[in-house]
Every structure is written in structure tokens, then in C-alpha cells.
Design an enzyme around this catalytic site. Sequence first.
Site, PDB file in Angstrom:
ATOM      1  N   ALA A  70       1.095  -0.981   0.382  1.00 32.32           N
ATOM      2  CA  ALA A  70      -0.153  -0.102   0.140  1.00 32.32           C
ATOM      3  C   ALA A  70       1.034   1.348  -0.233  1.00 32.32           C
ATOM      4  O   ALA A  70       0.429   2.048  -0.729  1.00 32.32           O
ATOM      5  CB  ALA A  70      -1.013   0.105   1.425  1.00 32.32           C
ATOM      6  N   ASN A 147      -7.084   2.249  10.570  1.00 29.50           N
ATOM      7  CA  ASN A 147      -6.011   1.641  11.587  1.00 29.50           C
ATOM      8  C   ASN A 147      -5.938   1.549  12.968  1.00 29.50           C
ATOM      9  O   ASN A 147      -5.485   0.282  13.008  1.00 29.50           O
ATOM     10  CB  ASN A 147      -4.787   1.340  10.271  1.00 29.50           C
ATOM     11  CG  ASN A 147      -4.246   2.762  10.079  1.00 29.50           C
ATOM     12  OD1 ASN A 147      -4.143   3.759  10.074  1.00 29.50           O
ATOM     13  ND2 ASN A 147      -2.696   2.781  10.540  1.00 29.50           N
ATOM     14  N   SER A 193      -2.934  -3.242   0.563  1.00 34.79           N
ATOM     15  CA  SER A 193      -2.401  -4.710   0.565  1.00 34.79           C
ATOM     16  C   SER A 193      -2.395  -5.803   0.456  1.00 34.79           C
ATOM     17  O   SER A 193      -3.808  -5.901   1.194  1.00 34.79           O
ATOM     18  CB  SER A 193      -1.328  -4.480   1.866  1.00 34.79           C
ATOM     19  OG  SER A 193       0.214  -3.526   1.875  1.00 34.79           O
ATOM     20  N   HIS A 195      -0.962  -8.132   2.793  1.00 36.99           N
ATOM     21  CA  HIS A 195      -0.491  -8.951   4.283  1.00 36.99           C
ATOM     22  C   HIS A 195      -1.538  -8.649   5.150  1.00 36.99           C
ATOM     23  O   HIS A 195      -1.363  -9.129   6.743  1.00 36.99           O
ATOM     24  CB  HIS A 195       0.925  -7.959   4.615  1.00 36.99           C
ATOM     25  CG  HIS A 195       1.210  -7.071   4.960  1.00 36.99           C
ATOM     26  ND1 HIS A 195       1.327  -6.998   6.534  1.00 36.99           N
ATOM     27  CD2 HIS A 195       1.497  -5.941   4.491  1.00 36.99           C
ATOM     28  CE1 HIS A 195       1.437  -5.319   6.258  1.00 36.99           C
ATOM     29  NE2 HIS A 195       1.095  -4.816   5.006  1.00 36.99           N
ATOM     30  N   CYS A 316       4.769   0.886  12.007  1.00 34.90           N
ATOM     31  CA  CYS A 316       4.798   1.806  11.286  1.00 34.90           C
ATOM     32  C   CYS A 316       6.395   2.401  12.067  1.00 34.90           C
ATOM     33  O   CYS A 316       7.603   2.966  12.418  1.00 34.90           O
ATOM     34  CB  CYS A 316       5.282   2.140   9.991  1.00 34.90           C
ATOM     35  SG  CYS A 316       3.809   2.119   9.321  1.00 34.90           S
TER      36      CYS A 316
HETATM   37  N1  PLP Z   1      -2.803   2.465   4.598  1.00 29.37           N
HETATM   38  C1  PLP Z   1      -2.995   1.766   6.501  1.00 29.37           C
HETATM   39  C2  PLP Z   1      -4.594   2.203   6.522  1.00 29.37           C
HETATM   40  C3  PLP Z   1      -2.178   1.292   6.803  1.00 29.37           C
HETATM   41  O1  PLP Z   1      -2.446   0.441   7.908  1.00 29.37           O
HETATM   42  C4  PLP Z   1      -0.588   0.565   6.779  1.00 29.37           C
HETATM   43  C5  PLP Z   1       0.178  -0.354   6.987  1.00 29.37           C
HETATM   44  O2  PLP Z   1       0.157  -0.282   8.747  1.00 29.37           O
HETATM   45  C6  PLP Z   1      -0.374   1.104   4.563  1.00 29.37           C
HETATM   46  C7  PLP Z   1      -1.816   1.990   4.029  1.00 29.37           C
HETATM   47  C8  PLP Z   1       0.808   0.749   4.365  1.00 29.37           C
HETATM   48  O3  PLP Z   1       0.270  -0.276   4.434  1.00 29.37           O
HETATM   49  P1  PLP Z   1       2.091  -1.332   3.710  1.00 29.37           P
HETATM   50  O4  PLP Z   1       3.037  -0.895   4.717  1.00 29.37           O
HETATM   51  O5  PLP Z   1       1.637  -2.778   3.280  1.00 29.37           O
HETATM   52  O6  PLP Z   1       2.715  -0.342   2.671  1.00 29.37           O
END
Ligand code: PLP
Length: 370
Positions: A70, A147, A193, A195, A316
Amino acid sequence: MEVYLDHNASTPVDPEVITLMQSYFSHWYANPNSPHLFAAEVEEKISQTSNFLVEFLEAGDGDIIYTSGATEAINMVLKGYRYEDRKEIITFQTEHKAVLNTCQYLESQGFIIKYLPVMKNGAIDLDLYQNSLSEHTLLVCAMYANNETGVLHPIESMIPMSKSVGAYFCCDITSSIGKIPMQIKGVDFLTFSAHKYYGPKGIGGVFLRKGLELSPLIHGGSQQNGRRSGTLPVPLIMGMGKAFLLSQILRKEEEKRIKSLRDYLESEILSLPDVYCHGSDTKRIYTTSNICFKGVSSEELILRLKKISVSNGSACSSLVSKPSHVLTAMGVCDTEALSSIRISLGRHNTEEEINFTIDQIKKAVRKIRA
Ligand code: PLP
């Protein structure tokens, strides 16, 4: 007992997904862009998966561009879309850092970014949103489900509002894909994404509405019609397709079961004094609870919970002990943001695990407060 309650950070890959992927590692291993029949067969499988994903998303006619996840998908849309001389992007202070930090970069490139605040419960203020749109707006970027809190945004109402001023709409569906049916008809871009929904890490994509184009981030051998070069990671793509295919079979039952576990966990934990749940008075996705334990450091609580995996903030940024930008944007003070944990449930959680978690959280909170 080990209990995994951090599914918004990542999920285990479903065994059926692994089995399918194995055949693409060891049997269907040809490069789909090679000129022979074997490659054409693999290419056909990819194309069937792309068609399935477009149908699955129910967003209308369009194409899938495969990316590493993502984050890359979001970068691709935000950096790759140009339209006349519009330079303004509207987003929200509770978006993922992949959006916010890309927007910050775009500011250095001359874009004007409006980071709209949200209401105290994390919901979007539709009047403020409508009043912020103008004939200068190039693009709106908003997530379907947050998230960190699970708060759902009224994307189905927001899309037509952006269209009325000629702006394009990108929805980040990373936290909702596979889990709920989404109302996203007419959206221009979607980012996701695999995963977060029992698929492999390292794969995701952009849905691009038919007729639109994005300038590539990655140049090379012109794979994916030059939109994103690099040899296609066939096992990952096929695994992602399978993960979302399984959602069609499992989603309804899963939603009912996980929601009842989440609601039970919340009601038990909220029976402790000085505890509240962020966003509880607005619509939330059924997998997620973000709970503040006043006077309790979330770091200490996580340490005491040992093999119960929960988190504070998004994965992250959670190594850095900073208050979550999502909670502070909801008006939560730093101290209470640093006393909050995110519990995100998934496919394999059982009632026994939830009872154990409730018991351990209650004990840990009482000990820390004592
Ligand atoms: N967008 C949202 C809402 C997410 O929760 C995340 C990952 O936590 C991302 C984007 C980024 O995803 P990725 O780490 O798989 O690139």
C-alpha cells in the site's frame, strides 16, 4: 498462552494461500513477460487474477497495477497524478503516514495540501469537507477504515462531493479490504496491501478507474504496460488473489464471530475504572478496539502482557514512543494517547484467547496502577 491481537499490523498467511503460492514458486515459475507458451500460461493466470480483483472491489471498470504494497501504491497515486493546473490535495490528519509523509514531500514540490481535522470521535466532518473542496482541488485522499481506531469514513458520500468540483478521489482501503463490503462506486483510485488480510507481505496494488493514467514511479522493462516496471512477483500476486477470494466465502461468518468477540472484550475491559474506547460512538470496523487506560503507560502494559500481542499506534511508528498522530488529531492529550493500546482481532482468535486477554489486561492494569 500466546494470543495474537495485532492483525491491523499484519496477519498470518492463510494455509490455502500458501499452498497455492507454492505451486507458483516451483511449478508455474516462468516469467509472464517471456515470449514462450509456458510464460503465456502464467500470464493468463495473472490476467484472471486482475479481472477477479476488479470485480471483487466493486468499484466499477478499471485496471489493477501491482505494487510492493500500500505504501508504494499511495506514493504512486499521489505523485503520479497530474491534471490541468490544479495543485491542491485534500486529506485528513488521521490518515496513515504513507499518505501524510508523501503529502509533506509534495508540499516541497509546490503542492498545496489541506490536512483536514476530524471530529473528537475520529469521524469526518462532512460540512467542513464540502466547504474545503473547490475548483482548485486536484485530488482527495481518504481511508475507508482507520487502522488505529477502526473508525469508518462515509466514502460513499464523499466521492460525489469531490466529483461536483471536478476533483479526483483516492481511497486507501488497506484496513478494510476483505473485511467488509465497501461502497466505493465511481472512485478513481484505490490503494491496498495483501498482508492485512491473510495474504503475503510485499504485494499490493492500485485500482485505476478506466480511462485514467498515472505516471510511473519505477521505470525499467515496461512490465504492466510501463506503469510499474519490474518482473511480476507471480506467487505473491496469486497469493493476494486467493486471500481475497477466500474473503468471499468467509467474510459473513467471520464478521459475525469477530464482532461478537470484539464487543465482549470491549465491554469487559470497559468495566475497569478510568478506561474508555476511542471512537466508540461512531461507526467502526468490527476488528478493532483502541482503548485508553488512564494513568497506565501503554509501553508498560504491552511489556506486562508478554505473549499477548497488542500495539500502541501503527506498526511503522510504534518503535518510537510518540503519541499517536491519529489520537492527537482526535483531540486526545499526549498523556492519554500514550496510555492507549490498539487491539485488533482476526480469523483465528478464540473465545478462550479473549477471556485470557481480558483477565491479563485487568490484572496488569491493576498492578500498574497500584
Ligand atoms: N494504509 C493503511 C491504512 C495501513 O494500515 C498501512 C499499514 O499499516 C498502510 C497504508 C501501508 O501498508 P504497507 O506497509 O503494506 O505498505
